[in-house]
Design a protein around this motif. Structure first.
Motif, PDB file in Angstrom:
ATOM      1  N   LYS A 103     -22.486 -67.742  26.662  1.00 42.39           N
ATOM      2  CA  LYS A 103     -22.184 -67.237  28.005  1.00 42.39           C
ATOM      3  C   LYS A 103     -20.762 -67.595  28.416  1.00 42.39           C
ATOM      4  O   LYS A 103     -20.058 -66.796  29.046  1.00 42.39           O
ATOM      5  CB  LYS A 103     -23.180 -67.800  29.027  1.00 42.39           C
ATOM      6  CG  LYS A 103     -24.538 -67.118  29.015  1.00 42.39           C
ATOM      7  CD  LYS A 103     -25.370 -67.566  30.208  1.00 42.39           C
ATOM      8  CE  LYS A 103     -26.678 -66.790  30.283  1.00 42.39           C
ATOM      9  NZ  LYS A 103     -27.450 -67.118  31.508  1.00 42.39           N
ATOM     10  N   LEU A 104     -20.327 -68.810  28.067  1.00 43.46           N
ATOM     11  CA  LEU A 104     -18.957 -69.203  28.384  1.00 43.46           C
ATOM     12  C   LEU A 104     -17.961 -68.297  27.667  1.00 43.46           C
ATOM     13  O   LEU A 104     -16.935 -67.916  28.222  1.00 43.46           O
ATOM     14  CB  LEU A 104     -18.707 -70.653  27.969  1.00 43.46           C
ATOM     15  CG  LEU A 104     -19.361 -71.765  28.783  1.00 43.46           C
ATOM     16  CD1 LEU A 104     -18.965 -73.117  28.211  1.00 43.46           C
ATOM     17  CD2 LEU A 104     -18.975 -71.685  30.252  1.00 43.46           C
ATOM     18  N   GLY A 105     -18.277 -67.965  26.424  1.00 47.46           N
ATOM     19  CA  GLY A 105     -17.371 -67.150  25.622  1.00 47.46           C
ATOM     20  C   GLY A 105     -17.210 -65.737  26.122  1.00 47.46           C
ATOM     21  O   GLY A 105     -16.227 -65.063  25.787  1.00 47.46           O
ATOM     22  N   LYS A 106     -18.133 -65.262  26.939  1.00 45.50           N
ATOM     23  CA  LYS A 106     -18.056 -63.898  27.470  1.00 45.50           C
ATOM     24  C   LYS A 106     -17.155 -63.804  28.689  1.00 45.50           C
ATOM     25  O   LYS A 106     -16.817 -62.713  29.142  1.00 45.50           O
ATOM     26  CB  LYS A 106     -19.460 -63.382  27.824  1.00 45.50           C
ATOM     27  CG  LYS A 106     -20.434 -63.352  26.652  1.00 45.50           C
ATOM     28  CD  LYS A 106     -19.902 -62.537  25.487  1.00 45.50           C
ATOM     29  CE  LYS A 106     -20.845 -62.569  24.299  1.00 45.50           C
ATOM     30  NZ  LYS A 106     -20.246 -61.906  23.103  1.00 45.50           N
ATOM     31  N   LYS A 107     -16.774 -64.959  29.252  1.00 43.33           N
ATOM     32  CA  LYS A 107     -15.913 -64.954  30.432  1.00 43.33           C
ATOM     33  C   LYS A 107     -14.470 -64.659  30.049  1.00 43.33           C
ATOM     34  O   LYS A 107     -14.025 -64.987  28.957  1.00 43.33           O
ATOM     35  CB  LYS A 107     -15.987 -66.297  31.152  1.00 43.33           C
ATOM     36  CG  LYS A 107     -17.363 -66.621  31.735  1.00 43.33           C
ATOM     37  CD  LYS A 107     -17.339 -67.981  32.408  1.00 43.33           C
ATOM     38  CE  LYS A 107     -18.690 -68.326  33.001  1.00 43.33           C
ATOM     39  NZ  LYS A 107     -19.013 -67.450  34.157  1.00 43.33           N
ATOM     40  N   LYS A 108     -13.731 -64.055  30.997  1.00 38.26           N
ATOM     41  CA  LYS A 108     -12.311 -63.801  30.774  1.00 38.26           C
ATOM     42  C   LYS A 108     -11.441 -64.880  31.432  1.00 38.26           C
ATOM     43  O   LYS A 108     -10.283 -65.045  31.058  1.00 38.26           O
ATOM     44  CB  LYS A 108     -11.927 -62.418  31.327  1.00 38.26           C
ATOM     45  CG  LYS A 108     -12.546 -61.262  30.546  1.00 38.26           C
ATOM     46  CD  LYS A 108     -12.060 -59.922  31.087  1.00 38.26           C
ATOM     47  CE  LYS A 108     -12.660 -58.772  30.287  1.00 38.26           C
ATOM     48  NZ  LYS A 108     -12.209 -57.451  30.821  1.00 38.26           N
ATOM     49  N   THR A 109     -11.994 -65.554  32.419  1.00 36.94           N
ATOM     50  CA  THR A 109     -11.285 -66.656  33.078  1.00 36.94           C
ATOM     51  C   THR A 109     -12.248 -67.836  33.201  1.00 36.94           C
ATOM     52  O   THR A 109     -13.385 -67.663  33.617  1.00 36.94           O
ATOM     53  CB  THR A 109     -10.794 -66.255  34.481  1.00 36.94           C
ATOM     54  OG1 THR A 109      -9.987 -65.085  34.384  1.00 36.94           O
ATOM     55  CG2 THR A 109      -9.957 -67.377  35.091  1.00 36.94           C
TER      56      THR A 109
END
Length: 322
Positions: A16-22
């Protein structure tokens, strides 16, 4: 409803963290002055090189906040995708240092007085600097300055060459990064024991425990076949080095909220192998990333002029042209 193991829950939380852009995260050193001094004493420093009291006080309450912004999801991003990064070191008394990389410039400010006290070497008063110091006066006064990032890379690169030092190491390519992540996951699956528990306010805790020496030995054992793909200069510890590592069990407590990772707590006191080190831990808090912004009123700092003139001890020419 799908039942997930503790390890699977943790995997999904990181995904889930890896899907964030910021993304922003805050690293908090959970320790005290006495423990830092005991840890320093254990390292057997040369007389006169012991950690100063002021430095121990600042470090014991220090927090590091990092923000990364990318054009793509972070797990797919490379260096060229980053559009903004920021790092800030703060203490209970205020911000110690901060930098931001946005567009073509790197923005920097620091509490030079506090850093001078920490190093045991007071900085000069800005009013005592010569006119050719230019924007260095703003640096001394803790104001924002900006540096052309390409110019900074060139100056630091030329400095390394002049001193016979190595060139900056290239970053890892995406293929090698994936190999390293795969190796890490395989070691964790073999050596780490997981346990779940419910927490307050709808959170869930996943505790991961492993003997430190065994964990790092297995990890570097998996990484060694990849050495040829790593940047030059990234030397791995030898088997002899790893045999001297503490074999105490270390537990990392991962806090999940709505399946997403919100905090990690690690107690490192046992690794010190000293009864005097009573408090030594790390806390990592995840935050919704806020876009790094350009600080207002930053003065441009010309590194070439600074290095060749103010620090080089030569004439700088017309100050009005700076």
């Amino acid at each position: 409803m799908e039942q997930l193991s503790a390890g699977q829950k943790l995997d999904r939380a990181f995904e889930k963290l890896g899907k964030k852009k910021t993304l922003s995260f805050e690293l908090d050193l959970d320790t005290d002055v006495a423990s830092l001094k005991a840890l320093d004493a254990k390292s057997d420093p040369e007389p006169g090189e012991e950690i100063p009291e002021q430095a121990a006080e600042l470090l014991s309450g220090a927090k590091i906040t990092v923000t990364v912004q990318s054009k793509r999801p972070l797990d797919e991003s490379g260096e060229k995708d980053l559009v903004g990064t920021a790092l800030k070191v703060s203490t209970p008394d205020g911000d110690l240092a901060e930098y931001r990389v946005i567009g073509d410039f790197t923005y920097v400010r620091a509490d030079m007085a506090a850093m001078g006290e920490m190093a045991g070497s007071p900085v000069p008063d800005a009013g005592d600097l010569p006119p050719e110091a230019g924007a260095m006066k703003d640096v001394i006064e803790g104001k924002w300055v900006k540096i052309d990032t390409k110019e900074m890379e060139k100056v630091t690169g030329d400095s390394r060459k002049a001193e016979g030092g190595p060139a900056p190491a290239p970053s890892l390519d995406a293929k090698t990064q994936k190999k390293l992540v795969k190796a890490l996951r395989e070691v964790i699956a073999r050596e780490v024991k997981f346990k779940t528990a419910d927490g307050a306010n709808g959170t869930e805790h996943v505790k991961a425990t492993a003997p430190f020496r065994t964990l790092v030995t297995e990890l570097f054992g998996e990484i060694r076949p990849l050495v040829k793909d790593l940047p030059p200069g990234m030397d791995l510890p030898t088997d002899k080095d790893l045999k001297e590592a503490p074999d105490a069990k270390v537990t990392a407590d991962f806090t999940l909220k709505n399946g997403a990772l919100s905090q990690v707590d690690v107690d490192l006191a046992k690794l010190a192998e000293s009864a005097e080190v009573k408090k030594l831990g790390l806390t990592l808090r995840m935050r919704e990333g806020a876009k790094p912004t350009v600080p207002a009123g930053a003065t441009k700092l010309d590194l070439n002029e600074l290095m060749n003139g103010f620090f080089g001890g030569s004439e700088m020419g017309d100050p009005e042209s700076a």
